[in-house]
Design an enzyme around this catalytic site. Sequence first.
Site, mmCIF file in Angstrom:
data_model
loop_
_atom_site.group_PDB
_atom_site.id
_atom_site.type_symbol
_atom_site.label_atom_id
_atom_site.label_comp_id
_atom_site.label_asym_id
_atom_site.label_seq_id
_atom_site.Cartn_x
_atom_site.Cartn_y
_atom_site.Cartn_z
ATOM 1 N N SER A 109 0.849 -1.195 0.000
ATOM 2 C CA SER A 109 0.000 0.000 0.000
ATOM 3 C C SER A 109 0.879 1.237 0.000
ATOM 4 O O SER A 109 2.049 1.185 0.404
ATOM 5 C CB SER A 109 -0.896 -0.009 1.238
ATOM 6 O OG SER A 109 -1.544 1.238 1.409
ATOM 7 N N TYR A 131 -2.148 -0.726 10.561
ATOM 8 C CA TYR A 131 -2.193 -0.989 9.122
ATOM 9 C C TYR A 131 -0.916 -0.490 8.441
ATOM 10 O O TYR A 131 -0.285 -1.224 7.670
ATOM 11 C CB TYR A 131 -3.419 -0.318 8.514
ATOM 12 C CG TYR A 131 -3.573 -0.534 7.027
ATOM 13 C CD1 TYR A 131 -4.033 -1.753 6.533
ATOM 14 C CD2 TYR A 131 -3.264 0.473 6.110
ATOM 15 C CE1 TYR A 131 -4.181 -1.964 5.170
ATOM 16 C CE2 TYR A 131 -3.410 0.269 4.747
ATOM 17 C CZ TYR A 131 -3.863 -0.945 4.284
ATOM 18 O OH TYR A 131 -4.007 -1.149 2.939
#
Length: 232
Positions: free
Chosen positions: A172, A185
């Site tokens: 990501s 995350y």
Amino acid sequence: MKFFLHCLQLLPLLIIFSLESLLKLFIPKKRKSVTGEIVLITGAGHGIGRLTAYEFAKLKSKLVLWDINKHGIEDTVAECRRLGAKAYAFVVDCSNREDVYNSAKKVKEEIGDVSILVNNAGVVYTSDLFATQDPQIEKTFEVNVLAHFWTTKAFLPVMMKNNHGHIVTTASAAGHVGVPFLLAYCSSKFAAVGFHKALTEELAALEKTGIKTTCLCPNFINTGFIKNPNTA
């Protein structure tokens, strides 16, 4: 003056990169054929994993699709078959190492040797550090990082034996930049990027030149995990 000198040092690189881009525009690089390759995609029951499966299906790959959501993965398989590809659904909890290993064994026995592995499964919890429950932090790392180790350990040996394969790490943009209220995350995606880089170097050191690696770092996408994502 110093800034001007730095700009001059960058000028040759800018010229080289511009010429390279221009050359690729007129002489595009031949695309790798994935027809007939056995492609395993984790987290293929929705979002990026599902769309990735559709693209491989159009290219006539044989698809092995994993997800914890039975209905989601069955829907993806049905669409892949409609697109003309052979596709197989497996309900797998990627946070569970034994489930990953057992499912990998079934794939080898029932379908064959995976040559392209797309580690895509992921989870995210949006809250500040203290509001994020300990099990949620553990689950984030189990799915977003540790699962990459288990799947790679399961399928890489045959790739190394054949010196042929491809491992894709779906990380990501949050694996490069910290974002508030996504501490677990972001940390897990930084680790995923590190996994990709270290694995790439290890394969190079072992002279396994036929095994390629790719790291995907998309920006925030509305896959259902985060409602109305906004990076403004």
